[in-house]
Design a protein around this motif. Structure first.
Motif, PDB file in Angstrom:
ATOM      1  N   GLY A 103     -18.482  31.765   4.355  1.00 56.55           N
ATOM      2  CA  GLY A 103     -19.658  31.235   3.677  1.00 56.55           C
ATOM      3  C   GLY A 103     -20.425  30.214   4.470  1.00 56.55           C
ATOM      4  O   GLY A 103     -21.540  29.831   4.099  1.00 56.55           O
ATOM      5  N   SER A 113     -24.377  26.191   5.630  1.00 56.33           N
ATOM      6  CA  SER A 113     -23.920  26.925   4.454  1.00 56.33           C
ATOM      7  C   SER A 113     -24.926  28.032   4.188  1.00 56.33           C
ATOM      8  O   SER A 113     -26.122  27.762   4.083  1.00 56.33           O
ATOM      9  CB  SER A 113     -23.834  25.994   3.235  1.00 56.33           C
ATOM     10  OG  SER A 113     -22.876  24.974   3.452  1.00 56.33           O
ATOM     11  N   TYR A 114     -24.453  29.270   4.064  1.00 60.09           N
ATOM     12  CA  TYR A 114     -25.361  30.415   4.098  1.00 60.09           C
ATOM     13  C   TYR A 114     -25.618  31.083   2.760  1.00 60.09           C
ATOM     14  O   TYR A 114     -26.728  31.539   2.494  1.00 60.09           O
ATOM     15  CB  TYR A 114     -24.820  31.462   5.085  1.00 60.09           C
ATOM     16  CG  TYR A 114     -24.528  30.893   6.445  1.00 60.09           C
ATOM     17  CD1 TYR A 114     -25.487  30.173   7.147  1.00 60.09           C
ATOM     18  CD2 TYR A 114     -23.273  31.044   7.023  1.00 60.09           C
ATOM     19  CE1 TYR A 114     -25.213  29.630   8.384  1.00 60.09           C
ATOM     20  CE2 TYR A 114     -22.989  30.520   8.271  1.00 60.09           C
ATOM     21  CZ  TYR A 114     -23.964  29.808   8.945  1.00 60.09           C
ATOM     22  OH  TYR A 114     -23.682  29.275  10.170  1.00 60.09           O
ATOM     23  N   ASP A 115     -24.629  31.182   1.913  1.00 60.61           N
ATOM     24  CA  ASP A 115     -24.760  32.016   0.719  1.00 60.61           C
ATOM     25  C   ASP A 115     -24.912  31.228  -0.572  1.00 60.61           C
ATOM     26  O   ASP A 115     -25.418  31.744  -1.557  1.00 60.61           O
ATOM     27  CB  ASP A 115     -23.550  32.949   0.603  1.00 60.61           C
ATOM     28  CG  ASP A 115     -23.381  33.810   1.850  1.00 60.61           C
ATOM     29  OD1 ASP A 115     -24.402  34.262   2.381  1.00 60.61           O
ATOM     30  OD2 ASP A 115     -22.229  34.000   2.276  1.00 60.61           O
ATOM     31  N   GLU A 116     -24.454  29.981  -0.578  1.00 59.39           N
ATOM     32  CA  GLU A 116     -24.553  29.152  -1.767  1.00 59.39           C
ATOM     33  C   GLU A 116     -24.992  27.744  -1.379  1.00 59.39           C
ATOM     34  O   GLU A 116     -24.768  27.297  -0.248  1.00 59.39           O
ATOM     35  CB  GLU A 116     -23.212  29.076  -2.497  1.00 59.39           C
ATOM     36  CG  GLU A 116     -22.707  30.417  -3.019  1.00 59.39           C
ATOM     37  CD  GLU A 116     -21.478  30.254  -3.898  1.00 59.39           C
ATOM     38  OE1 GLU A 116     -21.614  29.640  -4.973  1.00 59.39           O
ATOM     39  OE2 GLU A 116     -20.415  30.730  -3.497  1.00 59.39           O
ATOM     40  N   THR A 169     -15.989  37.653   5.027  1.00 60.92           N
ATOM     41  CA  THR A 169     -17.299  37.068   5.334  1.00 60.92           C
ATOM     42  C   THR A 169     -17.265  35.577   5.030  1.00 60.92           C
ATOM     43  O   THR A 169     -17.127  35.172   3.872  1.00 60.92           O
ATOM     44  CB  THR A 169     -18.404  37.732   4.498  1.00 60.92           C
ATOM     45  OG1 THR A 169     -18.441  39.126   4.793  1.00 60.92           O
ATOM     46  CG2 THR A 169     -19.766  37.121   4.827  1.00 60.92           C
ATOM     47  N   ARG A 189     -26.858  32.666  10.523  1.00 60.69           N
ATOM     48  CA  ARG A 189     -26.593  33.616   9.444  1.00 60.69           C
ATOM     49  C   ARG A 189     -26.724  35.051   9.949  1.00 60.69           C
ATOM     50  O   ARG A 189     -25.896  35.913   9.629  1.00 60.69           O
ATOM     51  CB  ARG A 189     -27.549  33.394   8.275  1.00 60.69           C
ATOM     52  CG  ARG A 189     -27.236  34.309   7.080  1.00 60.69           C
ATOM     53  CD  ARG A 189     -28.297  34.244   6.000  1.00 60.69           C
ATOM     54  NE  ARG A 189     -28.266  32.963   5.303  1.00 60.69           N
ATOM     55  CZ  ARG A 189     -29.221  32.037   5.381  1.00 60.69           C
ATOM     56  NH1 ARG A 189     -30.283  32.247   6.152  1.00 60.69           N
ATOM     57  NH2 ARG A 189     -29.135  30.924   4.708  1.00 60.69           N
ATOM     58  N   ARG A 192     -30.742  29.844  10.090  1.00 59.01           N
ATOM     59  CA  ARG A 192     -31.124  31.250   9.911  1.00 59.01           C
ATOM     60  C   ARG A 192     -30.578  32.113  11.044  1.00 59.01           C
ATOM     61  O   ARG A 192     -30.113  33.238  10.829  1.00 59.01           O
ATOM     62  CB  ARG A 192     -32.647  31.380   9.840  1.00 59.01           C
ATOM     63  CG  ARG A 192     -33.251  30.854   8.536  1.00 59.01           C
ATOM     64  CD  ARG A 192     -34.708  31.277   8.405  1.00 59.01           C
ATOM     65  NE  ARG A 192     -35.555  30.678   9.439  1.00 59.01           N
ATOM     66  CZ  ARG A 192     -36.166  29.501   9.318  1.00 59.01           C
ATOM     67  NH1 ARG A 192     -36.006  28.772   8.216  1.00 59.01           N
ATOM     68  NH2 ARG A 192     -36.924  29.044  10.291  1.00 59.01           N
ATOM     69  N   ASN A 201     -17.529  26.611  -3.861  1.00 63.30           N
ATOM     70  CA  ASN A 201     -18.698  26.311  -4.677  1.00 63.30           C
ATOM     71  C   ASN A 201     -18.398  25.175  -5.654  1.00 63.30           C
ATOM     72  O   ASN A 201     -17.258  24.683  -5.745  1.00 63.30           O
ATOM     73  CB  ASN A 201     -19.184  27.564  -5.404  1.00 63.30           C
ATOM     74  CG  ASN A 201     -18.133  28.153  -6.346  1.00 63.30           C
ATOM     75  OD1 ASN A 201     -17.388  27.431  -6.988  1.00 63.30           O
ATOM     76  ND2 ASN A 201     -18.088  29.480  -6.416  1.00 63.30           N
ATOM     77  N   ARG A 215     -23.709  35.797  12.077  1.00 61.33           N
ATOM     78  CA  ARG A 215     -22.522  35.978  11.234  1.00 61.33           C
ATOM     79  C   ARG A 215     -22.470  37.391  10.670  1.00 61.33           C
ATOM     80  O   ARG A 215     -21.436  38.066  10.739  1.00 61.33           O
ATOM     81  CB  ARG A 215     -22.532  34.977  10.087  1.00 61.33           C
ATOM     82  CG  ARG A 215     -21.359  35.161   9.127  1.00 61.33           C
ATOM     83  CD  ARG A 215     -21.628  34.595   7.752  1.00 61.33           C
ATOM     84  NE  ARG A 215     -22.695  35.287   7.039  1.00 61.33           N
ATOM     85  CZ  ARG A 215     -22.995  35.073   5.769  1.00 61.33           C
ATOM     86  NH1 ARG A 215     -22.301  34.187   5.060  1.00 61.33           N
ATOM     87  NH2 ARG A 215     -23.983  35.728   5.183  1.00 61.33           N
ATOM     88  N   ASN A 216     -23.567  37.824  10.110  1.00 62.73           N
ATOM     89  CA  ASN A 216     -23.603  39.152   9.492  1.00 62.73           C
ATOM     90  C   ASN A 216     -23.293  40.243  10.513  1.00 62.73           C
ATOM     91  O   ASN A 216     -22.539  41.186  10.221  1.00 62.73           O
ATOM     92  CB  ASN A 216     -24.966  39.400   8.851  1.00 62.73           C
ATOM     93  CG  ASN A 216     -25.224  38.479   7.668  1.00 62.73           C
ATOM     94  OD1 ASN A 216     -24.300  37.882   7.128  1.00 62.73           O
ATOM     95  ND2 ASN A 216     -26.477  38.355   7.272  1.00 62.73           N
TER      96      ASN A 216
END
Length: 401
Positions: A319, A212-215, A317, A298, A295, A184, A301-302
């Motif tokens: 990012g 980039s998935y979470d941030e 996990t 993501r 999307r 980040n 990935r999960n």
């Protein structure tokens, strides 16, 4: 001519090792019913409007050379894209080059900045081509090892400990291949302090920026004080599903670009003209497709991370990107043994973690850039394989889970 042909091969070429990724990909290609989680390539076809634009350029007869740096129209779109998406401003006329893939951009970057013996820090696990490209440019790659204890994130302290009087630059890749780890803005700013303190250059491989998935992704060139020190690498392969097009981009201060362009002139001349027209269309009218693919990745990935942890392979996990890097140490096998036995017994292809650096031993890289049904079947096979090694955890994976 001597009978021993090896006599004529350069020492540099002799010392280069073949890609460990391709070794397993080629082995899997000769087998039937193999599910490959090996090669890092989107399973999406390039969006039709991009393909159509390239076809139209051929029909219109746009088959001549372009400027060495690429079509100005494309460089203008790249400039707008980098500014809009990542907040970095580059002059289309003298700060951007369209390359034949991001790998070539990294190649000419190293050749432009390295003198014989200059050291380049490479954060590992790392993509297999980085160290060889440093060596081919006359430099010396220096590994900076990370670990799963903090999600394979490099720390400023690790970087500073690796710096010597010969250190010229550092190569950063985030989201990372093979771990998927991202950094980040706050973490990058701490690294930037070390870069500035020791007057280093940065080659920043941002090919997975769109994944980039979470941030929110932060370009290293956007960090205060880093623009002048950074050669930014990006491309169309991953985010736009254009791997076979081999189109990359680099952006940097004018003086760096002038040096790299001289090398590019003599080695490549320019990227294919019709493909550049496709890239213009990609940047102008395809971002909704990029978001849709993101999307989908993501969700996969999960699913993959949760399932791997369920069946007995500890996995952080990631990012970004489209890789997971689970530990296989519980099996007692080396990374190569695990990959070979899994391929032979269950016909699932993965990449041994040690090909990405010594600290990758005990891990495997799995790409989830394949369909959900294929991922489900691959993980069922992996669970079955793990049970033969005495590892049994969680419930059986169902095909429709």
């Amino acid at each position: 001519m001597k009978n021993d042909v090896a006599h004529y091969i350069s020492q540099t070429a002799k010392e280069l090792q073949p890609s460990g990724i391709r070794k397993f990909f080629d082995l899997a290609a000769g087998m039937k019913d193999v599910i490959s989680l090996g090669v890092g390539e989107p399973d999406f076809v390039t969006p039709w409007n991009i393909r159509e634009a390239a076809i139209l350029s051929l029909e219109q007869g746009f088959t001549s050379y372009t400027a060495n740096a690429g079509l100005l129209e494309l460089r203008e779109e790249i400039s707008a894209y980098l500014g809009t998406r990542f907040g970095v401003s580059y002059d289309a006329k003298n700060q951007i080059i369209v390359t034949v893939g991001a790998s070539q951009a990294i190649d000419i970057a190293f050749r432009a900045i390295l003198n014989q013996g200059d050291e380049v820090l490479i954060v590992e696990p790392a993509f297999v081509s980085y160290a060889p490209l440093v060596s081919l440019a006359g430099g010396k790659p220096i590994a900076v090892s990370t670990s799963a204890t903090n999600g394979f994130k490099v720390t400023p302290e690790q970087i500073e400990q690796a710096i010597t009087e010969k250190t010229k630059a550092i190569l950063l890749c985030f989201p990372n291949n093979p771990t998927g780890t991202s950094l980040n803005k706050a973490e990058l700013m701490e690294i930037a302090k070390i870069i500035e303190k020791h007057d280093l250059l940065v080659v920043s491989d941002e090919i997975y920026a769109e994944l980039s998935y979470d941030e929110t992704f932060t370009s290293f060139a956007a960090i205060p004080g880093m623009y002048e020190r950074t050669i930014l690498i990006n491309g169309f392969s991953k985010g736009f599903a254009m791997t076979g097009w081999r189109l990359g981009m680099l952006a940097a201060p004018k003086e760096f670009v002038e040096a790299m362009l001289k090398i590019y002139q003599y080695t490549t001349l320019c990227a294919p003209t019709m493909l550049q027209y496709g890239a213009i269309e990609a940047l102008r009218n395809t971002y909704h497709e990029v978001e849709s693919m993101q999307r989908s990745y993501r969700r996969r990935r999960n699913y993959v991370v949760q399932t791997l942890n369920t069946i007995g392979l500890d996995c952080h996990t990631p990012g970004g990107a489209f890789y997971v890097f689970p530990s296989i140490r519980a099996t007692g096998l080396t990374s190569v043994q695990f990959a070979e036995e899994l391929l032979i017994q269950e016909k699932v292809a993965v990449v041994p973690g040690n090909v990405f650096g010594e600290c990758g031993e005990g891990y495997i890289r799995c790409s989830y850039a394949t369909s959900m049904p294929q991922l489900q079947e691959a993980l069922k096979r992996m669970q079955r394989f793990l049970e033969t090694k005495g590892i049994k955890r969680g419930e059986k994976i169902e095909q429709n889970s």
